[in-house]
Structures are given as structure tokens and as C-alpha cells.
Design a protein around this motif. Structure first.
Motif, mmCIF file in Angstrom:
data_model
loop_
_atom_site.group_PDB
_atom_site.id
_atom_site.type_symbol
_atom_site.label_atom_id
_atom_site.label_comp_id
_atom_site.label_asym_id
_atom_site.label_seq_id
_atom_site.Cartn_x
_atom_site.Cartn_y
_atom_site.Cartn_z
ATOM 1 N N GLY A 188 0.842 -1.352 0.033
ATOM 2 C CA GLY A 188 0.076 0.003 0.084
ATOM 3 C C GLY A 188 1.015 1.189 0.023
ATOM 4 O O GLY A 188 0.614 2.262 -0.807
ATOM 5 N N SER A 189 2.040 1.212 0.715
ATOM 6 C CA SER A 189 2.837 2.294 0.765
ATOM 7 C C SER A 189 3.722 2.621 -0.352
ATOM 8 O O SER A 189 3.776 3.576 -0.848
ATOM 9 C CB SER A 189 3.873 2.436 2.207
ATOM 10 O OG SER A 189 4.856 1.289 1.708
ATOM 11 N N VAL A 190 3.893 1.389 -1.145
ATOM 12 C CA VAL A 190 4.387 1.483 -2.609
ATOM 13 C C VAL A 190 3.406 2.104 -3.571
ATOM 14 O O VAL A 190 3.884 3.083 -4.252
ATOM 15 C CB VAL A 190 5.053 0.159 -2.947
ATOM 16 C CG1 VAL A 190 5.460 0.133 -4.610
ATOM 17 C CG2 VAL A 190 6.105 -0.342 -2.046
ATOM 18 N N GLY A 191 2.283 1.661 -3.259
ATOM 19 C CA GLY A 191 1.227 2.065 -4.396
ATOM 20 C C GLY A 191 1.214 3.526 -4.178
ATOM 21 O O GLY A 191 0.876 4.283 -4.962
ATOM 22 N N ILE A 192 0.766 4.117 -2.955
ATOM 23 C CA ILE A 192 0.200 5.386 -2.669
ATOM 24 C C ILE A 192 1.562 6.413 -2.583
ATOM 25 O O ILE A 192 1.273 7.455 -3.038
ATOM 26 C CB ILE A 192 -0.302 5.462 -1.326
ATOM 27 C CG1 ILE A 192 -1.855 4.551 -1.446
ATOM 28 C CG2 ILE A 192 -0.666 6.759 -0.918
ATOM 29 C CD1 ILE A 192 -2.593 4.457 -0.007
ATOM 30 N N PHE A 193 2.652 5.981 -2.056
ATOM 31 C CA PHE A 193 3.515 6.988 -1.715
ATOM 32 C C PHE A 193 5.033 6.662 -2.555
ATOM 33 O O PHE A 193 6.006 7.363 -2.200
ATOM 34 C CB PHE A 193 3.948 6.958 -0.116
ATOM 35 C CG PHE A 193 2.744 7.238 0.635
ATOM 36 C CD1 PHE A 193 2.141 8.472 0.616
ATOM 37 C CD2 PHE A 193 2.355 6.476 1.665
ATOM 38 C CE1 PHE A 193 1.166 8.848 1.395
ATOM 39 C CE2 PHE A 193 1.187 6.647 2.500
ATOM 40 C CZ PHE A 193 0.767 7.867 2.282
ATOM 41 N N ARG A 194 5.095 5.478 -3.253
ATOM 42 C CA ARG A 194 6.084 5.212 -3.940
ATOM 43 C C ARG A 194 7.242 4.864 -2.906
ATOM 44 O O ARG A 194 8.443 5.306 -3.333
ATOM 45 C CB ARG A 194 6.638 6.214 -5.080
ATOM 46 C CG ARG A 194 5.495 6.119 -6.235
ATOM 47 C CD ARG A 194 6.017 7.082 -7.233
ATOM 48 N NE ARG A 194 5.080 7.325 -8.150
ATOM 49 C CZ ARG A 194 5.073 8.095 -9.214
ATOM 50 N NH1 ARG A 194 6.334 8.982 -9.295
ATOM 51 N NH2 ARG A 194 4.147 8.017 -10.127
ATOM 52 N N PHE A 195 6.659 4.376 -1.675
ATOM 53 C CA PHE A 195 7.955 4.036 -0.612
ATOM 54 C C PHE A 195 7.992 2.728 -0.209
ATOM 55 O O PHE A 195 6.750 2.151 0.239
ATOM 56 C CB PHE A 195 7.707 5.066 0.502
ATOM 57 C CG PHE A 195 8.865 4.888 1.766
ATOM 58 C CD1 PHE A 195 10.003 5.253 1.377
ATOM 59 C CD2 PHE A 195 8.386 4.506 2.702
ATOM 60 C CE1 PHE A 195 11.071 5.153 2.356
ATOM 61 C CE2 PHE A 195 9.169 4.037 3.750
ATOM 62 C CZ PHE A 195 10.404 4.788 3.746
ATOM 63 N N ASP A 196 8.970 2.014 -0.332
ATOM 64 C CA ASP A 196 8.926 0.523 -0.204
ATOM 65 C C ASP A 196 9.763 0.755 1.440
ATOM 66 O O ASP A 196 10.890 0.655 1.532
ATOM 67 C CB ASP A 196 9.796 -0.315 -1.332
ATOM 68 C CG ASP A 196 9.957 -1.618 -0.699
ATOM 69 O OD1 ASP A 196 9.682 -2.210 0.363
ATOM 70 O OD2 ASP A 196 10.188 -2.486 -1.692
ATOM 71 N N PHE A 197 9.017 0.458 2.410
ATOM 72 C CA PHE A 197 9.389 0.478 3.584
ATOM 73 C C PHE A 197 10.584 -0.596 3.962
ATOM 74 O O PHE A 197 11.673 -0.377 4.742
ATOM 75 C CB PHE A 197 8.328 0.319 4.597
ATOM 76 C CG PHE A 197 8.881 0.604 6.336
ATOM 77 C CD1 PHE A 197 9.199 1.996 6.656
ATOM 78 C CD2 PHE A 197 9.056 -0.924 7.086
ATOM 79 C CE1 PHE A 197 9.466 1.968 7.928
ATOM 80 C CE2 PHE A 197 9.391 -0.536 8.245
ATOM 81 C CZ PHE A 197 9.780 0.793 8.610
ATOM 82 N N ILE A 198 10.239 -1.761 3.406
ATOM 83 C CA ILE A 198 11.106 -3.064 3.776
ATOM 84 C C ILE A 198 12.822 -2.769 2.888
ATOM 85 O O ILE A 198 13.585 -2.989 3.594
ATOM 86 C CB ILE A 198 10.665 -4.284 2.994
ATOM 87 C CG1 ILE A 198 9.323 -4.588 3.763
ATOM 88 C CG2 ILE A 198 11.494 -5.583 3.264
ATOM 89 C CD1 ILE A 198 9.507 -5.000 5.239
ATOM 90 N N ALA A 199 12.551 -2.346 1.839
ATOM 91 C CA ALA A 199 13.735 -1.772 1.053
ATOM 92 C C ALA A 199 14.421 -0.807 1.614
ATOM 93 O O ALA A 199 15.641 -0.940 1.806
ATOM 94 C CB ALA A 199 13.422 -1.646 -0.444
ATOM 95 N N TYR A 200 13.726 0.375 2.433
ATOM 96 C CA TYR A 200 14.433 1.405 2.930
ATOM 97 C C TYR A 200 15.246 0.815 4.191
ATOM 98 O O TYR A 200 16.137 1.170 4.519
ATOM 99 C CB TYR A 200 13.503 2.170 3.391
ATOM 100 C CG TYR A 200 13.793 3.275 4.268
ATOM 101 C CD1 TYR A 200 14.719 4.313 3.716
ATOM 102 C CD2 TYR A 200 13.481 3.329 5.532
ATOM 103 C CE1 TYR A 200 15.183 5.344 4.511
ATOM 104 C CE2 TYR A 200 13.846 4.256 6.296
ATOM 105 C CZ TYR A 200 14.717 5.561 5.593
ATOM 106 O OH TYR A 200 15.414 6.572 6.653
#
Length: 72
Positions: A19-31
Motif C-alpha cells: 500500500g505504501s508503495v502504491g500510494i507513496f512510492r515508498f518501499d519500507f522493507i527496501a528502505y
């Protein structure tokens, strides 16, 4: 069952990450773990995927509902 709950939590966390990838273009796991191709990230992605597959079985199981006996 403990495994059901662990898998459900991992699947939910994976869904929130997507969801964060889709909405914010932010991959928390990768970060958190050094990129999408980092070994730790790949292990986490794999665990989330396996958890989602396990959660499919939850759809087809009969639930044991505890019956509450009312006091008279």
C-alpha cells in the motif's frame, strides 16, 4: 493456531508495505534493509509471500466457534 497468526501478521505487514508503495512510492522493507535486492529484504519478501499462500488455507477451514453458555 500460532502459525496462522504469524502468517496473518506477515501478510498484513506485506499488504501495508505494498500500500505504501502504491500510494507513496515508498518501499519500507527496501528502505529498512538496504534495497529490494538485499538478502534480508529478499528473505522478508519471501516470508511474506509464503505467509500469504498459507493464509489462503484460512479461507477454506471450518472455524471452531466457542459457544457461550448463558447463566440462568
Amino acid at each position: 493456531m500460532v502459525l496462522d497468526r504469524i502468517c496473518l501478521v506477515l501478510a498484513i505487514l506485506g499488504g501495508l508495505n505494498w500500500g505504501s508503495v502504491g500510494i507513496f512510492r515508498f518501499d519500507f522493507i527496501a528502505y529498512m534493509f538496504g534495497g529490494q535486492t538485499a538478502p534480508v529484504s529478499r528473505v522478508i519478501y519471501t516470508l511474506v509471500g509464503l505467509s500469504a499462500i498459507w493464509c489462503i488455507s484460512l479461507l477454506f477451514r471450518e472455524r471452531d466457534e466457542k459457544h457461550v453458555v448463558e447463566k440462568a
